[in-house]
Design a protein around this motif. Structure first.
Motif, PDB file in Angstrom:
ATOM      1  N   LYS A 116       0.812  -1.221   0.000  1.00 45.09           N
ATOM      2  CA  LYS A 116       0.000   0.000   0.000  1.00 45.09           C
ATOM      3  C   LYS A 116       0.847   1.274   0.000  1.00 45.09           C
ATOM      4  CE  LYS A 116      -3.697  -0.209   2.353  1.00 45.09           C
ATOM      5  NZ  LYS A 116      -4.742  -0.273   3.401  1.00 45.09           N
ATOM      6  N   GLU A 144      -7.791  -1.790  -0.455  1.00 44.43           N
ATOM      7  CA  GLU A 144      -8.700  -2.680   0.263  1.00 44.43           C
ATOM      8  C   GLU A 144     -10.066  -2.077   0.557  1.00 44.43           C
ATOM      9  OE1 GLU A 144      -6.394  -5.488   3.157  1.00 44.43           O
ATOM     10  OE2 GLU A 144      -5.673  -3.449   3.530  1.00 44.43           O
ATOM     11  N   THR A 145     -10.152  -0.771   0.696  1.00 38.51           N
ATOM     12  CA  THR A 145     -11.388  -0.133   1.138  1.00 38.51           C
ATOM     13  C   THR A 145     -11.717   1.072   0.260  1.00 38.51           C
ATOM     14  OG1 THR A 145     -10.271   1.433   2.613  1.00 38.51           O
ATOM     15  CG2 THR A 145     -10.816  -0.750   3.527  1.00 38.51           C
ATOM     16  N   ALA A 146     -12.942   1.590   0.443  1.00 41.03           N
ATOM     17  CA  ALA A 146     -13.328   2.810  -0.262  1.00 41.03           C
ATOM     18  C   ALA A 146     -12.425   3.976   0.131  1.00 41.03           C
ATOM     19  CB  ALA A 146     -14.789   3.139   0.041  1.00 41.03           C
ATOM     20  N   ASP A 147     -11.958   3.994   1.373  1.00 35.93           N
ATOM     21  CA  ASP A 147     -11.040   5.053   1.797  1.00 35.93           C
ATOM     22  C   ASP A 147      -9.718   4.959   1.046  1.00 35.93           C
ATOM     23  OD1 ASP A 147     -12.898   6.084   3.560  1.00 35.93           O
ATOM     24  OD2 ASP A 147     -12.087   5.037   5.306  1.00 35.93           O
ATOM     25  N   ASP A 148      -9.262   3.726   0.758  1.00 38.33           N
ATOM     26  CA  ASP A 148      -8.045   3.563  -0.045  1.00 38.33           C
ATOM     27  C   ASP A 148      -8.259   4.119  -1.446  1.00 38.33           C
ATOM     28  OD1 ASP A 148      -6.673   2.280   2.011  1.00 38.33           O
ATOM     29  OD2 ASP A 148      -7.359   0.299   1.387  1.00 38.33           O
ATOM     30  N   ARG A 177     -11.524 -10.760   0.625  1.00 37.41           N
ATOM     31  CA  ARG A 177     -12.783 -10.153   1.066  1.00 37.41           C
ATOM     32  C   ARG A 177     -14.004 -10.658   0.315  1.00 37.41           C
ATOM     33  NH1 ARG A 177     -11.901  -4.525   3.960  1.00 37.41           N
ATOM     34  NH2 ARG A 177      -9.782  -4.852   4.712  1.00 37.41           N
ATOM     35  N   ARG A 225     -19.293  -3.410  -2.612  1.00 34.89           N
ATOM     36  CA  ARG A 225     -19.245  -2.723  -1.315  1.00 34.89           C
ATOM     37  C   ARG A 225     -18.361  -1.478  -1.389  1.00 34.89           C
ATOM     38  NH1 ARG A 225     -18.376  -6.942   1.333  1.00 34.89           N
ATOM     39  NH2 ARG A 225     -16.123  -6.860   1.612  1.00 34.89           N
ATOM     40  N   VAL A 226     -17.222  -1.592  -2.059  1.00 34.15           N
ATOM     41  CA  VAL A 226     -16.322  -0.441  -2.187  1.00 34.15           C
ATOM     42  C   VAL A 226     -17.002   0.684  -2.956  1.00 34.15           C
ATOM     43  CG1 VAL A 226     -14.188   0.374  -3.261  1.00 34.15           C
ATOM     44  CG2 VAL A 226     -14.186  -1.741  -1.944  1.00 34.15           C
ATOM     45  N   ALA A 259      -7.247  -8.056  -2.396  1.00 36.32           N
ATOM     46  CA  ALA A 259      -8.385  -7.821  -1.508  1.00 36.32           C
ATOM     47  C   ALA A 259      -9.612  -8.587  -1.977  1.00 36.32           C
ATOM     48  CB  ALA A 259      -8.698  -6.334  -1.415  1.00 36.32           C
ATOM     49  N   ASP A 297     -19.705   2.315  -0.772  1.00 28.95           N
ATOM     50  CA  ASP A 297     -19.134   3.161   0.281  1.00 28.95           C
ATOM     51  C   ASP A 297     -18.513   4.430  -0.308  1.00 28.95           C
ATOM     52  OD1 ASP A 297     -19.912   1.212   2.054  1.00 28.95           O
ATOM     53  OD2 ASP A 297     -17.894   0.406   2.372  1.00 28.95           O
ATOM     54  N   TRP A 338     -17.026  -7.719  -2.583  1.00 26.75           N
ATOM     55  CA  TRP A 338     -16.092  -6.634  -2.251  1.00 26.75           C
ATOM     56  C   TRP A 338     -16.179  -5.445  -3.203  1.00 26.75           C
ATOM     57  CZ3 TRP A 338     -11.361  -5.470  -4.981  1.00 26.75           C
ATOM     58  CH2 TRP A 338     -10.590  -4.472  -4.371  1.00 26.75           C
TER      59      TRP A 338
END
Length: 359
Positions: free
Chosen positions: A273, A300-304, A325, A332-333, A321, A336, A329
């Motif tokens: 990352k 890995e996430t929407a924040d990423d 996940r 979901r990203v 991910a 979000d 996944w």
């Protein structure tokens, strides 16, 4: 549910076996009449604020699937139905090849990482071109091409050009992969004096019919990243994908036994990352918005995704991910990400692209 399935079943299978089993089940599932359409209706990104225009296409959402999962263009429609904004197939080589001996894919669960030394196992460019020529859906498909292992380094440009010629007419964009650590000598081609004739040959072979990007390694020195950005601008490439897997094993949580058991190969996932983001920021500082930057590595996430977009990425990709996940996944990203856009008062995704960089 997927976490239970992964922890109790999938993680106890050899990693490559689990991959083939999961991918086969996904491809079978979408053959059920109406199921693919239902999945797209429920999971694909539909929020208009997520749309982004790049590479001559309108992407329904910024998160796509990186190359390596669907090596032969056998399941891109199923993967698109899960909510990816685009699917990059490959790596495809001009000649069919079996890849490296098994085992060649390993999990480092404590790090949410994967080590692979697959070696570009695929059925070849001609087979991929035939499959893609039959596509009818609206999934945006990129094609990642690499060097055939049996081809000498001196003949790499001709080999890449052959793949490009076969695939240019059926791809929405094309990526020249010179950054995998699993084909001997491949990363040597990232040196600008070797990369220039290779990219020129691919451009000539495609007759510029398809947007072209180059994918680079996270292990490049900063000055070499600058040189690749300068070359991409000089040749009129459309963009850069940053980054591929790393050969570094620094800072892993997994025990020495697990790391040694995985052995050599490219590491992907959460440990990548920080460096992936560093490379993205350097490319953006060098090229500004003159190149489309696709960021991959540790997402890995929407924040990423949000962070990569603010750092100058137009699109973002994930791979590892998705393994950890599960199939929901990408949806979901995107969900979000749309929620955060609304929460922070943005009408569209393009408002945040590059917003975190110095003007």
């Amino acid at each position: 549910m997927y976490d239970v399935l992964f922890s109790r079943f999938l993680r106890h299978l050899p990693a490559e076996t689990a991959h083939h089993l999961s991918f086969a089940l996904l491809r079978l599932a979408v053959l059920v009449p109406g199921l693919r359409a239902l999945a797209r209706r429920l999971l694909a990104p539909h929020a208009p604020e997520l749309r982004v225009r790049a590479l001559g296409r309108e992407f329904p959402g910024p998160l796509g699937l990186a190359a390596g999962f669907d090596k032969d263009a056998t399941g891109y429609e199923a993967l698109g139905a899960l909510g990816f904004g685009h699917v990059e197939i490959g790596t495809v080589t001009a000649k069919p090849q079996p890849g490296n001996p098994r085992p060649r894919l390993f999990r480092l669960v404590a790090d949410r990482a994967i080590v692979n030394r697959m070696g570009f196992n695929n059925h070849g460019a001609a087979a991929a071109a035939r499959r893609l020529a039959r596509r009818r859906g609206d999934v945006i498909v990129g094609v990642n091409i690499g060097k055939s292992k049996v081809v000498p380094e001196a003949d790499a440009a001709t080999d890449y050009a052959l793949s490009a010629r076969r695939l240019a007419g059926v791809a929405d964009y094309m990526v020249v992969n010179v950054s995998s650590p699993n084909t001997p000598g491949l990363r040597n081609l990232q040196a600008v004096d070797r990369l220039r004739p290779l990219l020129t040959a691919v451009l000539d072979a495609t007759e510029r019919r398809v947007p072209l990007l180059v994918k680079i390694a996270p292990d490049l020195a900063d000055e070499d990243i600058d040189a690749v950005a300068d070359l991409a601008l000089e040749l009129g490439l459309d963009g850069v994908i940053a980054t591929n897997t790393t050969i570094s094993r620094t800072g892993l949580r997994s025990g020495a036994y697990a790391v040694d058991a995985a052995g050599i190969g490219g590491l992907s996932g959460a440990p990548l990352k920080e460096r992936s983001l560093e490379v993205l920021r350097r490319l953006r500082a060098r090229a500004g918005d003159r190149l489309v930057l696709i960021s991959v590595g540790g997402v890995e996430t929407a924040d990423d995704v949000w962070e990569r977009l603010r750092a100058g990425a137009t699109l973002v990709q994930g791979y590892t991910a998705f393994i950890y996940r599960g199939p929901f996944w990408p949806a979901r990203v995107h969900r979000d990400l749309a929620a955060r856009l609304r929460r922070e008062g943005h009408a569209k995704l393009t408002e945040i692209i590059g917003a975190g960089t110095a003007s």
